[in-house]
Design a protein around this motif. Sequence first.
Motif, PDB file in Angstrom:
ATOM      1  N   GLY A  54       0.811  -1.214   0.000  1.00  0.00           N
ATOM      2  CA  GLY A  54       0.000   0.000   0.000  1.00  0.00           C
ATOM      3  C   GLY A  54       0.844   1.263   0.000  1.00  0.00           C
ATOM      4  O   GLY A  54       0.553   2.207  -0.732  1.00  0.00           O
ATOM      5  N   LEU A  55       1.915   1.268   0.815  1.00  0.00           N
ATOM      6  CA  LEU A  55       2.764   2.458   0.880  1.00  0.00           C
ATOM      7  C   LEU A  55       3.503   2.688  -0.435  1.00  0.00           C
ATOM      8  O   LEU A  55       3.756   3.834  -0.820  1.00  0.00           O
ATOM      9  CB  LEU A  55       3.764   2.321   2.037  1.00  0.00           C
ATOM     10  CG  LEU A  55       3.156   2.350   3.449  1.00  0.00           C
ATOM     11  CD1 LEU A  55       4.229   2.132   4.504  1.00  0.00           C
ATOM     12  CD2 LEU A  55       2.408   3.653   3.702  1.00  0.00           C
ATOM     13  N   GLN A  56       3.836   1.604  -1.132  1.00  0.00           N
ATOM     14  CA  GLN A  56       4.510   1.757  -2.420  1.00  0.00           C
ATOM     15  C   GLN A  56       3.583   2.345  -3.481  1.00  0.00           C
ATOM     16  O   GLN A  56       4.037   3.011  -4.418  1.00  0.00           O
ATOM     17  CB  GLN A  56       5.029   0.399  -2.908  1.00  0.00           C
ATOM     18  CG  GLN A  56       6.218  -0.127  -2.114  1.00  0.00           C
ATOM     19  CD  GLN A  56       6.643  -1.510  -2.569  1.00  0.00           C
ATOM     20  OE1 GLN A  56       6.547  -1.844  -3.738  1.00  0.00           O
ATOM     21  NE2 GLN A  56       7.103  -2.316  -1.629  1.00  0.00           N
ATOM     22  N   SER A  57       2.280   2.118  -3.329  1.00  0.00           N
ATOM     23  CA  SER A  57       1.329   2.576  -4.347  1.00  0.00           C
ATOM     24  C   SER A  57       0.713   3.935  -4.038  1.00  0.00           C
ATOM     25  O   SER A  57       0.002   4.487  -4.879  1.00  0.00           O
ATOM     26  CB  SER A  57       0.202   1.543  -4.498  1.00  0.00           C
ATOM     27  OG  SER A  57      -0.566   1.459  -3.305  1.00  0.00           O
ATOM     28  N   LYS A  58       0.984   4.489  -2.858  1.00  0.00           N
ATOM     29  CA  LYS A  58       0.303   5.720  -2.457  1.00  0.00           C
ATOM     30  C   LYS A  58       0.641   6.919  -3.334  1.00  0.00           C
ATOM     31  O   LYS A  58      -0.159   7.857  -3.460  1.00  0.00           O
ATOM     32  CB  LYS A  58       0.605   6.058  -0.997  1.00  0.00           C
ATOM     33  CG  LYS A  58       2.031   6.474  -0.707  1.00  0.00           C
ATOM     34  CD  LYS A  58       2.247   6.738   0.766  1.00  0.00           C
ATOM     35  CE  LYS A  58       3.694   7.086   1.074  1.00  0.00           C
ATOM     36  NZ  LYS A  58       4.105   8.355   0.439  1.00  0.00           N
ATOM     37  N   ASP A  59       1.821   6.900  -3.952  1.00  0.00           N
ATOM     38  CA  ASP A  59       2.213   8.028  -4.798  1.00  0.00           C
ATOM     39  C   ASP A  59       1.772   7.852  -6.247  1.00  0.00           C
ATOM     40  O   ASP A  59       2.119   8.659  -7.108  1.00  0.00           O
ATOM     41  CB  ASP A  59       3.741   8.201  -4.747  1.00  0.00           C
ATOM     42  CG  ASP A  59       4.227   8.580  -3.351  1.00  0.00           C
ATOM     43  OD1 ASP A  59       3.509   9.338  -2.670  1.00  0.00           O
ATOM     44  OD2 ASP A  59       5.298   8.111  -2.955  1.00  0.00           O
ATOM     45  N   LYS A  60       1.005   6.796  -6.517  1.00  0.00           N
ATOM     46  CA  LYS A  60       0.552   6.527  -7.877  1.00  0.00           C
ATOM     47  C   LYS A  60      -0.960   6.671  -8.006  1.00  0.00           C
ATOM     48  O   LYS A  60      -1.575   6.139  -8.925  1.00  0.00           O
ATOM     49  CB  LYS A  60       0.975   5.119  -8.307  1.00  0.00           C
ATOM     50  CG  LYS A  60       2.480   4.884  -8.215  1.00  0.00           C
ATOM     51  CD  LYS A  60       2.833   3.429  -8.496  1.00  0.00           C
ATOM     52  CE  LYS A  60       4.325   3.183  -8.292  1.00  0.00           C
ATOM     53  NZ  LYS A  60       4.674   1.741  -8.499  1.00  0.00           N
ATOM     54  N   LEU A  61      -1.576   7.383  -7.072  1.00  0.00           N
ATOM     55  CA  LEU A  61      -3.026   7.524  -7.078  1.00  0.00           C
ATOM     56  C   LEU A  61      -3.487   8.385  -8.248  1.00  0.00           C
ATOM     57  O   LEU A  61      -2.869   9.394  -8.580  1.00  0.00           O
ATOM     58  CB  LEU A  61      -3.509   8.153  -5.766  1.00  0.00           C
ATOM     59  CG  LEU A  61      -3.222   7.388  -4.474  1.00  0.00           C
ATOM     60  CD1 LEU A  61      -3.763   8.158  -3.279  1.00  0.00           C
ATOM     61  CD2 LEU A  61      -3.832   5.999  -4.519  1.00  0.00           C
ATOM     62  N   ASN A  62      -4.587   7.990  -8.839  1.00  0.00           N
ATOM     63  CA  ASN A  62      -5.240   8.795  -9.880  1.00  0.00           C
ATOM     64  C   ASN A  62      -6.390   9.534  -9.217  1.00  0.00           C
ATOM     65  O   ASN A  62      -7.457   8.955  -8.975  1.00  0.00           O
ATOM     66  CB  ASN A  62      -5.740   7.897 -11.010  1.00  0.00           C
ATOM     67  CG  ASN A  62      -6.361   8.703 -12.144  1.00  0.00           C
ATOM     68  OD1 ASN A  62      -6.537   9.926 -12.043  1.00  0.00           O
ATOM     69  ND2 ASN A  62      -6.718   8.022 -13.219  1.00  0.00           N
ATOM     70  N   ILE A  63      -6.175  10.799  -8.897  1.00  0.00           N
ATOM     71  CA  ILE A  63      -7.156  11.557  -8.144  1.00  0.00           C
ATOM     72  C   ILE A  63      -8.463  11.716  -8.904  1.00  0.00           C
ATOM     73  O   ILE A  63      -9.530  11.931  -8.309  1.00  0.00           O
ATOM     74  CB  ILE A  63      -6.573  12.957  -7.771  1.00  0.00           C
ATOM     75  CG1 ILE A  63      -7.475  13.676  -6.765  1.00  0.00           C
ATOM     76  CG2 ILE A  63      -6.361  13.783  -9.016  1.00  0.00           C
ATOM     77  CD1 ILE A  63      -7.623  12.964  -5.460  1.00  0.00           C
ATOM     78  N   ASP A  64      -8.424  11.581 -10.221  1.00  0.00           N
ATOM     79  CA  ASP A  64      -9.635  11.738 -11.031  1.00  0.00           C
ATOM     80  C   ASP A  64     -10.435  10.453 -11.153  1.00  0.00           C
ATOM     81  O   ASP A  64     -11.476  10.421 -11.809  1.00  0.00           O
ATOM     82  CB  ASP A  64      -9.265  12.233 -12.438  1.00  0.00           C
ATOM     83  CG  ASP A  64      -8.589  13.600 -12.406  1.00  0.00           C
ATOM     84  OD1 ASP A  64      -9.036  14.445 -11.603  1.00  0.00           O
ATOM     85  OD2 ASP A  64      -7.605  13.798 -13.157  1.00  0.00           O
ATOM     86  N   CYS A  65      -9.944   9.384 -10.516  1.00  0.00           N
ATOM     87  CA  CYS A  65     -10.614   8.090 -10.660  1.00  0.00           C
ATOM     88  C   CYS A  65     -10.678   7.362  -9.317  1.00  0.00           C
ATOM     89  O   CYS A  65     -10.331   6.188  -9.219  1.00  0.00           O
ATOM     90  CB  CYS A  65      -9.894   7.233 -11.702  1.00  0.00           C
ATOM     91  SG  CYS A  65     -10.833   5.756 -12.186  1.00  0.00           S
ATOM     92  N   LEU A  66     -11.124   8.085  -8.281  1.00  0.00           N
ATOM     93  CA  LEU A  66     -11.263   7.469  -6.966  1.00  0.00           C
ATOM     94  C   LEU A  66     -12.655   6.833  -6.863  1.00  0.00           C
ATOM     95  O   LEU A  66     -13.539   7.311  -6.147  1.00  0.00           O
ATOM     96  CB  LEU A  66     -11.048   8.500  -5.860  1.00  0.00           C
ATOM     97  CG  LEU A  66      -9.636   9.076  -5.743  1.00  0.00           C
ATOM     98  CD1 LEU A  66      -9.550  10.056  -4.583  1.00  0.00           C
ATOM     99  CD2 LEU A  66      -8.600   7.962  -5.581  1.00  0.00           C
ATOM    100  N   GLN A  67     -12.823   5.761  -7.607  1.00  0.00           N
ATOM    101  CA  GLN A  67     -14.099   5.063  -7.659  1.00  0.00           C
ATOM    102  C   GLN A  67     -13.846   3.562  -7.572  1.00  0.00           C
ATOM    103  O   GLN A  67     -12.810   3.067  -8.004  1.00  0.00           O
ATOM    104  CB  GLN A  67     -14.846   5.388  -8.966  1.00  0.00           C
ATOM    105  CG  GLN A  67     -15.158   6.874  -9.139  1.00  0.00           C
ATOM    106  CD  GLN A  67     -15.709   7.176 -10.522  1.00  0.00           C
ATOM    107  OE1 GLN A  67     -15.847   6.279 -11.350  1.00  0.00           O
ATOM    108  NE2 GLN A  67     -16.038   8.432 -10.757  1.00  0.00           N
TER     109      GLN A  67
END
Length: 298
Positions: A54-67
């Motif tokens: 989870g911590l490795q993926s936190k900087d790869k979030l797509n803020i426009d697709c939080l669904q």
Amino acid sequence: MGLRPRNLRATGQRRIKYKNHMADHEISININLDALRGELQRSLQRTIYLVSAGLQSKDKLNIDCLQLPTNNVTMIFDGGLKWDAQTATEQYEKWILSNGFRDIIEHFNSFFESAHKVLAFWELAVKQKDGVKITGSLWNQIIVSGAKSFHRLGLPDKFTHVQDKHGIQIDTKLREQILSSNAARNCLVHRNGVVTELDISASTGFEVRWTNLDLIVQNEDGEKELVLGQIVEKDSVIAMRSREALKTFGIGEQVTFSALEFANIAWTLFLFANDLVQKMSGFGLTSGLIKAPESSST
């Protein structure tokens, strides 16, 4: 029992006879303490893997697709809650570490109940050695009802029960550290992690304690904490040191832990488990409930 061994160090087999109205029956019970310790080790490692992912993926979030990827109707319960990229990343990191922390505390509680199950079977074995006939009612009292009663106890009372009823001494410092972490878990579960007067444990606020495992470097200038990747002088000595760490939260503050704090709290849980299993092994050997491992010849 779910306690099947992988490595044999402290293992024992007891044959327990119990009597019903028709006939005597003989039950063979195998107990391996390495597997008991391994139960917590496996749970801790699994949670560490999940938190790390989870911590490795936190900087790869797509803020426009939080669904949610449901390929169905999108659920939006509060259209007024808007997150920018920084807020989403910060909230996700906090959520990962908080839930990882809750998981390892709950895994510890499961481990401790397994330890009590071993002690309950040993209680039957001791009674049999003393000439007591193991009846169905005695089995139900110690194994069935005893497990239910133990499960209903809070963690402080579980520690007291194992020490007073079964004669296994609990390390005082580790006990207080585990209880403070358990109190933090309760705050997260029941108060969403916001500290209230119910959580205050000291004059300074709500204290959580654990054991840090520090990597240090020692040279002619003294000693200091070693940072991985740091170049050290060839005459320096690298060592590991345990020390108690403390984090204090005031009323209204959020209970949070960093990745390093999470790792050291997990280490503290393992230290307690390892100490408990060693003491159970000593008790089992002294009582004749388990056999010492055979020494192999060179």
